[in-house]
Write a protein that holds these residues in place. Structure first.
Motif, PDB file in Angstrom:
ATOM      1  N   ARG A  16       0.798  -1.116   0.050  1.00 22.64           N
ATOM      2  CA  ARG A  16      -0.249   0.062   0.038  1.00 22.64           C
ATOM      3  C   ARG A  16       0.943   1.292   0.248  1.00 22.64           C
ATOM      4  O   ARG A  16       0.503   2.319  -0.786  1.00 22.64           O
ATOM      5  N   ALA A  17       2.010   1.148   0.810  1.00 19.92           N
ATOM      6  CA  ALA A  17       3.067   2.469   0.787  1.00 19.92           C
ATOM      7  C   ALA A  17       3.466   2.639  -0.614  1.00 19.92           C
ATOM      8  O   ALA A  17       3.726   3.924  -0.988  1.00 19.92           O
ATOM      9  N   ALA A  18       3.860   1.822  -1.161  1.00 24.27           N
ATOM     10  CA  ALA A  18       4.377   1.681  -2.706  1.00 24.27           C
ATOM     11  C   ALA A  18       3.262   2.550  -3.582  1.00 24.27           C
ATOM     12  O   ALA A  18       3.415   3.292  -4.432  1.00 24.27           O
ATOM     13  N   LEU A  19       2.129   1.987  -3.626  1.00 20.35           N
ATOM     14  CA  LEU A  19       1.095   2.610  -4.332  1.00 20.35           C
ATOM     15  C   LEU A  19       0.699   3.786  -4.031  1.00 20.35           C
ATOM     16  O   LEU A  19       0.375   4.713  -4.910  1.00 20.35           O
ATOM     17  N   ARG A  20       0.794   4.315  -2.667  1.00 20.69           N
ATOM     18  CA  ARG A  20       0.555   5.656  -2.313  1.00 20.69           C
ATOM     19  C   ARG A  20       1.648   6.658  -2.674  1.00 20.69           C
ATOM     20  O   ARG A  20       1.398   7.578  -3.240  1.00 20.69           O
ATOM     21  N   SER A  21       2.914   5.980  -2.893  1.00 19.06           N
ATOM     22  CA  SER A  21       4.056   7.057  -3.103  1.00 19.06           C
ATOM     23  C   SER A  21       4.283   7.071  -4.646  1.00 19.06           C
ATOM     24  O   SER A  21       4.587   8.277  -5.236  1.00 19.06           O
ATOM     25  N   THR A  22       4.197   5.916  -5.135  1.00 21.41           N
ATOM     26  CA  THR A  22       4.524   5.746  -6.726  1.00 21.41           C
ATOM     27  C   THR A  22       3.697   5.732  -7.483  1.00 21.41           C
ATOM     28  O   THR A  22       3.593   5.641  -8.991  1.00 21.41           O
ATOM     29  N   GLY A  23       2.569   4.979  -6.897  1.00 26.91           N
ATOM     30  CA  GLY A  23       1.465   4.567  -7.849  1.00 26.91           C
ATOM     31  C   GLY A  23       1.617   3.005  -8.598  1.00 26.91           C
ATOM     32  O   GLY A  23       0.634   2.739  -9.379  1.00 26.91           O
ATOM     33  N   ALA A  24       2.608   2.332  -8.045  1.00 23.06           N
ATOM     34  CA  ALA A  24       2.752   1.299  -8.569  1.00 23.06           C
ATOM     35  C   ALA A  24       3.523   0.285  -7.513  1.00 23.06           C
ATOM     36  O   ALA A  24       4.139   0.761  -6.631  1.00 23.06           O
ATOM     37  N   TRP A  25       3.651  -1.115  -7.831  1.00 21.44           N
ATOM     38  CA  TRP A  25       4.226  -2.022  -7.032  1.00 21.44           C
ATOM     39  C   TRP A  25       4.579  -3.250  -7.969  1.00 21.44           C
ATOM     40  O   TRP A  25       3.795  -3.494  -8.769  1.00 21.44           O
ATOM     41  N   VAL A  58      -0.403 -24.777  -6.446  1.00 25.00           N
ATOM     42  CA  VAL A  58       0.389 -23.466  -6.036  1.00 25.00           C
ATOM     43  C   VAL A  58       1.463 -23.330  -7.097  1.00 25.00           C
ATOM     44  O   VAL A  58       2.289 -23.920  -7.436  1.00 25.00           O
ATOM     45  N   TYR A  59       1.636 -21.817  -7.451  1.00 19.51           N
ATOM     46  CA  TYR A  59       2.527 -21.605  -8.494  1.00 19.51           C
ATOM     47  C   TYR A  59       3.227 -19.988  -7.884  1.00 19.51           C
ATOM     48  O   TYR A  59       2.669 -19.431  -7.243  1.00 19.51           O
ATOM     49  N   LEU A  60       4.322 -19.706  -8.514  1.00 16.81           N
ATOM     50  CA  LEU A  60       4.951 -18.543  -8.206  1.00 16.81           C
ATOM     51  C   LEU A  60       4.803 -17.527  -9.530  1.00 16.81           C
ATOM     52  O   LEU A  60       4.950 -17.696 -10.440  1.00 16.81           O
ATOM     53  N   ALA A  61       4.352 -16.404  -8.913  1.00 12.82           N
ATOM     54  CA  ALA A  61       4.113 -15.411 -10.046  1.00 12.82           C
ATOM     55  C   ALA A  61       4.481 -14.006  -9.667  1.00 12.82           C
ATOM     56  O   ALA A  61       5.098 -13.899  -8.531  1.00 12.82           O
ATOM     57  N   TRP A  62       4.960 -13.337 -10.724  1.00  8.19           N
ATOM     58  CA  TRP A  62       5.721 -12.184 -10.786  1.00  8.19           C
ATOM     59  C   TRP A  62       4.553 -11.119 -11.351  1.00  8.19           C
ATOM     60  O   TRP A  62       3.974 -11.059 -12.299  1.00  8.19           O
ATOM     61  N   ALA A  63       4.089 -10.210 -10.276  1.00  8.59           N
ATOM     62  CA  ALA A  63       2.922  -9.301 -10.507  1.00  8.59           C
ATOM     63  C   ALA A  63       3.459  -7.809 -10.457  1.00  8.59           C
ATOM     64  O   ALA A  63       4.372  -7.629  -9.573  1.00  8.59           O
ATOM     65  N   SER A  64       2.788  -7.054 -11.463  1.00  4.97           N
ATOM     66  CA  SER A  64       3.082  -5.384 -11.135  1.00  4.97           C
ATOM     67  C   SER A  64       1.492  -4.993 -11.070  1.00  4.97           C
ATOM     68  O   SER A  64       0.879  -5.314 -11.807  1.00  4.97           O
ATOM     69  N   LEU A  65       1.418  -4.230  -9.969  1.00  5.41           N
ATOM     70  CA  LEU A  65       0.423  -3.497  -9.769  1.00  5.41           C
ATOM     71  C   LEU A  65       0.276  -2.062  -9.834  1.00  5.41           C
ATOM     72  O   LEU A  65       1.237  -1.329  -9.356  1.00  5.41           O
ATOM     73  N   SER A  66      -0.667  -1.493 -10.616  1.00  7.40           N
ATOM     74  CA  SER A  66      -0.657  -0.210 -11.024  1.00  7.40           C
ATOM     75  C   SER A  66      -1.909   0.592 -10.496  1.00  7.40           C
ATOM     76  O   SER A  66      -2.832  -0.169 -10.697  1.00  7.40           O
ATOM     77  N   VAL A  67      -2.036   1.916 -10.114  1.00  9.81           N
ATOM     78  CA  VAL A  67      -3.101   2.782  -9.900  1.00  9.81           C
ATOM     79  C   VAL A  67      -3.491   3.472 -11.091  1.00  9.81           C
ATOM     80  O   VAL A  67      -2.721   3.925 -11.769  1.00  9.81           O
ATOM     81  N   HIS A  74      -8.925   2.758 -10.050  1.00  9.19           N
ATOM     82  CA  HIS A  74      -8.968   1.137 -10.551  1.00  9.19           C
ATOM     83  C   HIS A  74      -7.552   0.737 -10.136  1.00  9.19           C
ATOM     84  O   HIS A  74      -6.470   1.515 -10.119  1.00  9.19           O
ATOM     85  N   TYR A  75      -7.478  -0.628 -10.109  1.00 10.34           N
ATOM     86  CA  TYR A  75      -6.142  -1.266  -9.726  1.00 10.34           C
ATOM     87  C   TYR A  75      -5.967  -2.349 -11.041  1.00 10.34           C
ATOM     88  O   TYR A  75      -6.964  -3.067 -11.279  1.00 10.34           O
ATOM     89  N   VAL A  76      -4.706  -2.249 -11.567  1.00 11.34           N
ATOM     90  CA  VAL A  76      -4.621  -2.836 -12.754  1.00 11.34           C
ATOM     91  C   VAL A  76      -3.292  -3.742 -12.437  1.00 11.34           C
ATOM     92  O   VAL A  76      -2.180  -3.482 -11.971  1.00 11.34           O
TER      93      VAL A  76
END
Length: 960
Positions: A475-484, A497-506, A514-516
């Protein structure tokens, strides 16, 4: 009478002097000369010399116009010898336009002096202006006319030049530009009225930079009179002038240096054009255009009007700008506008316009594409209207709106939607913690169809709930940069179960936040990374550790041995006789041999040991945790015996052996690098002792190793340092006993070790790959030497050059030979290339192609060391060879050895049957030569005739 003539003669001499100096008026001269000729016409011959000396043309003419006498100057003016002029009518030399003037002069001159300007038609096919003076004369009672011609050509040219100068001065004075002349020191020596005005004072004799202080306008560099005086020419340089009155004036500067006839500088010519009003008008116009452009851009509307009677069309500026045209373009026929329509829509737009003209409705809108001037297409929304003016003129009007951007945006949205749907990464859009949209990749990765997850909370996808501190960091990363972005553990619909690499942006829009989330399954990536790591550290052919992994393990073993005070050994393994197998049977069989060696070595080692392939036929082994040195010895012996067993490949039983060098820790070194070097040195000792053996490192090896290392390192630069030289082994015709050619043999003239024979460095060159540049050098040097001899002495003789297997296997060998022949100018038949049986038998089809191309070039090919290899006679018959060379191992036992005699006779018989030439190598005794001659050998070479000689000695043998 004589006294009168003498007095008159003195007057004539003064007159003639004045004529020569051009210091008297031409008209007076002409009249005085006429009088003088009248007097001299009856004088003695001695006085005629003075008339002949005159610069003016003088002639005595009968009343009917016949020339009775003329001086040399008259002939020079006419362009004919005087003898051809005398007796001809004077009218014949007068321009037809002035013949009536001449007749009038002659007629008037019979009564009194007459004079006028006329034009003469000379024998040189040109017309010259002259001043003609005619006066009467009477000699012995016979009335005659005296005609004097003064050439006015120079005078006319001078007058024209002066007139042009006055005209130029007048033009410069009236010119709108300021014209300034500066002397060689840069001072103003001449200036017109405009120059005075621009300077604001009298600029004469002031330094130019003081009279006309010019500064850079900001558009161009500053003006420098010094650069112009040095020879630079300036054209249209923009500058700012601040004159003596304080006026700021915009000027265009042009300047150039003025030279005399010998190229020496006389000064500079400078013109200054006052463009202040023009620049001000341009600035005002730019402001107006900017305002209009801004208005047009705000409206984004264009307009056009078509006269339906004339089909002429007017297009507004904004409409032209939509498609990249200037204001003065596109005002023409309606057909010109139609041609800009996209081909797919052209006919439909024309039909729609025609229908609207026939049945106009309140308004009609069309969408179509127009071709932009840069070649792109612009989408236009056009609203049509029909107007009828007074007089019945009907006009079709169109209002344009460029909708390219909106159409492009729509297309981009469609493409984005398709891209999102077809993306390889899963995409999920959420709001308020609930899933709003997913793409197909989401379903492919998670196994959940869209209808099953839309509207549900996205935390259903987690394999385990993130810890509070993880969520807070997100949440801190999304508030400061808009992405994580980061790794998450997720669960598929199947429960996996699998390992995923995720990019989250506002994404914030009118609909809220919205969150993508874009994510990918990196389980496969990890597998790929592991695979890449394996490939980076293992040999692709054998699967063994490669050099990098071996070095890493060796370093680790040194550290571990130091820590635990243990022993281990490094073994360097080099395969004996592998290269002939690789050359003869091809790389595919060679690769199979290497794979077999790798398997055998791996089978005889423990799990704690390491076997690695460093490249080629070189292997390294690490023997860990040895109890004593002898343990490494018996394991090496086991490897030697195991590798000596035959390999059953390609339908053949192939035999090879191995030479192994052993270096033990800590006895032979305490660093990884030292242990490797000492194992390598020990391996070469094993090779030198007969191969198929192993050898431990000992201190005495250092000198041999240092010499080998020196030779290896020095050899790499021998070609560049020009240390290689060629000697030539003469080849002798058996029948005539004369030298017919020679074999080129390379020697190495080392500055440190002197002359080094091939036996010491050719093997190293083969191992290190230096044989290619050395072979290339030998080939080029020999060809250039032979080409020089060919140009100097003529065609007889040839040079023979040995090709290494690497050279022969080059894909473009024939092309390189052809280029070398063309470069040197060498006759192809004067070059012979020597190859061995193993070269052609490795890949017979490829060898056939290469030999055929060489044969088409005209180059001779000889099979060297014949009888020592494993040639197939069927292949030998098909190869385009011209020569065989019998190996000296057969010649050395001649005569007397029955086997050697039989083999030699067989080779000579084979060569004769195949119509091949044959040369015996290594002939050292007369008995050997006589035996070969008796058996029909064509040529021979060896120490019996001569050792290898320098080029100068060979030239003496060949051509003297």
């Amino acid at each position: 009478m004589i006294a009168a003539l003498q007095g008159r003669l003195a007057e004539l001499e003064e007159t003639l002097e004045a004529i020569r100096s051009r210091s008297v008026d031409a008209l007076v001269v002409n009249e005085e000369v006429g009088d003088s000729i009248f007097i001299l016409s009856g004088a003695e011959d001695s006085y005629r010399v003075l008339v002949e000396e005159m610069n003016e043309g003088a002639a005595t003419v009968a009343l009917d116009g016949t020339i009775l006498y003329c001086n040399g100057s008259f002939g020079e003016i006419i362009g004919l010898p005087t003898a051809r002029i005398v007796g001809s009518p004077i009218h014949a030399y007068v321009d037809p336009r002035d013949r009536m003037v001449m007749e009038a002069l002659l007629e008037k001159g019979a009564a009194e002096k007459s004079k006028d300007e006329i034009r003469l038609a000379t024998a040189r096919d040109d017309t010259i202006p002259v001043y003609a003076s005619v006066s009467k004369a009477c000699i012995d009672g016979i009335p005659l006319l005296c005609v004097v011609l003064t050439d006015l050509t120079e005078q006319k040219h001078t007058e024209a030049f002066l007139a042009s100068q006055r005209l130029a001065a007048s033009i410069l004075e009236q010119a709108a530009e300021a014209t300034i002349m500066c002397d060689a020191d840069g001072r103003v020596v001449r200036a017109n009225t405009q120059a005075y005005r621009l300077a604001g004072r009298n600029p004469l004799y002031l330094p130019f930079d003081e009279a006309f202080p010019l500064a850079s306008s900001g558009r161009d560099r500053g003006f420098s009179l010094r650069a112009v005086r040095a020879g630079e020419t300036v054209r249209g340089l923009e500058a700012a002038l601040s004159n003596a009155r304080g006026d700021a004036i915009d000027v265009l500067v042009s300047a150039n240096r003025v030279n005399d006839g010998k190229g020496r500088s006389l000064g500079c010519a400078v013109t200054l054009m006052d463009v202040t009003e023009k620049r001000s008008a341009e600035r005002q116009l730019q402001q107006t255009q900017a305002q209009l452009q801004a208005s047009a851009e705000i409206a984004q509307l264009g307009f056009w009007e078509r006269d339906l009677e004339t089909d002429r069309m007017h297009v507004s500026v904004q409409c032209k700008q939509h498609i990249g045209y200037a204001e003065d373009e596109l005002n023409g026929e309606f057909s010109d506008f139609i041609r800009l329509l996209h081909p797919e829509e052209r006919q439909s737009v024309i039909d729609a316009m025609d229908q609207y003209i026939e049945a106009p409705s309140p308004a009609r809108e069309l969408e179509f594409r127009l071709r932009h001037k840069n070649g792109s297409d612009r989408w236009i929304l056009c609203r049509l209207s029909l107007a009828e003016e007074s007089g019945g003129q009907r006009k079709l009007r169109g209002v344009h709106l460029d909708i390219t951007r909106s159409r492009r945006t729509e297309e981009e949205l469609r493409l984005a939607a398709r891209a999102l749907e077809s993306a390889g990464e899963g995409v999920m859009i959420s709001q308020g913690g609930r899933i709003l949209s997913v793409n197909r990749a989401f379903t492919a990765i998670t196994g959940y169809p869209a209808e099953e997850v839309i509207g549900r909370k996205y935390d259903m996808l987690y394999a385990e709930t993130p810890r509070p501190e993880q969520l807070e960091a997100q949440r801190a990363a999304l508030r400061s940069t808009g992405a994580w972005q980061g790794e998450i553990s997720a669960r598929r619909r199947s429960g996996e179960v699998y390992l995923a690499w995720a990019s989250l942006s506002v994404v914030a829009d009118s609909g809220g936040r919205h969150y993508v989330a874009v994510f990918s399954d990196i389980s496969l990536n990890r597998a790929v990374e592991e695979r890449l790591h394996y490939l980076a550290h293992h040999d692709s052919l054998t699967g063994l550790p490669n050099r990098a992994l071996f070095q890493e393990r060796l370093q680790d073993m040194v550290v571990r041995a130091q820590r635990h005070n243990s022993r281990f050994a490094v073994l360097c393994i080099d395969l004996d006789h592998f290269k002939p197998i690789n050359d003869a049977l091809g790389h595919e069989v060679g690769d199979q041999v290497l794979q077999g060696v790798a398997q055998r070595l791996s089978c005889c080692l423990r799990k704690s040991d390491t076997v690695a392939r460093l490249g080629g036929d070189e292997f390294m082994v690490l023997l860990d945790e040895l109890h004593d040195v002898d343990e490494a010895g018996w394991m090496a012996q086991n490897m030697v015996e195991l590798l000596a067993e035959p390999f059953n490949l390609a339908g053949q039983r192939l035999r090879l052996s191995a030479s192994i060098g052993i270096a033990c820790y800590p006895l032979d070194g305490k660093s990884a690098d030292m242990l490797r070097r000492h194992a390598d040195q020990a391996m070469y000792i094993a090779k030198g002792q007969g191969k198929n053996a192993y050898s431990f490192f000992s201190g005495g090896m250092s000198q041999q190793a240092r010499e080998r290392l020196f030779l290896t390192n020095s050899l790499r630069g021998a070609v560049e340092r020009d240390e290689l030289v060629l000697n030539y082994q003469p080849r002798i015709c058996m029948q005539s006993g004369t030298v017919v050619g020679a074999e080129a043999l390379v020697r190495w003239q080392s500055p440190e070790h002197g002359l080094i024979l091939p036996t010491r460095f050719i093997g190293l060159a083969e191992e290190t790959g230096m044989i290619e540049p050395i072979g290339e050098w030998v080939l080029k040097t020999a060809c250039r030497q032979m080409a020089q001899w060919q140009a100097r002495y003529g065609r007889p003789g040839f040079i023979s050059v040995n090709l290494s297997p690497r050279q022969f296997n080059q894909k473009k060998l024939a092309d390189r030979i052809a280029a070398l022949i063309e470069e040197t100018g060498l006759e192809p038949t004067m070059l012979e290339l020597e190859i061995t049986e193993s070269m052609v038998m490795g890949d017979p089809e490829k060898a056939q192609e290469t030999l055929s191309r060489l044969a088409r070039l005209g180059v001779r090919v000889s099979l060297d060391d014949f009888g020592t290899g494993y040639s197939s006679l069927s292949h030998l018959r098909q190869f385009p060879l011209q020569h065989l060379k019998i190996d000296k191992s057969f010649i050395s036992d001649l005569p007397g050895d029955a086997d050697a005699e039989a083999v030699t006779r067989a080779i000579l018989g084979l060569a004769s049957s195949l119509r091949l030439g044959c040369t015996a190598e290594g002939v050292e005794t007369p008995a050997q030569r006589d035996f070969l001659a008796q058996e029909g050998c064509e040529a021979w070479q060896g120490y019996l005739f001569s050792k290898p000689v320098l080029p100068e000695a060979l030239a003496e043998m060949l051509w003297n």
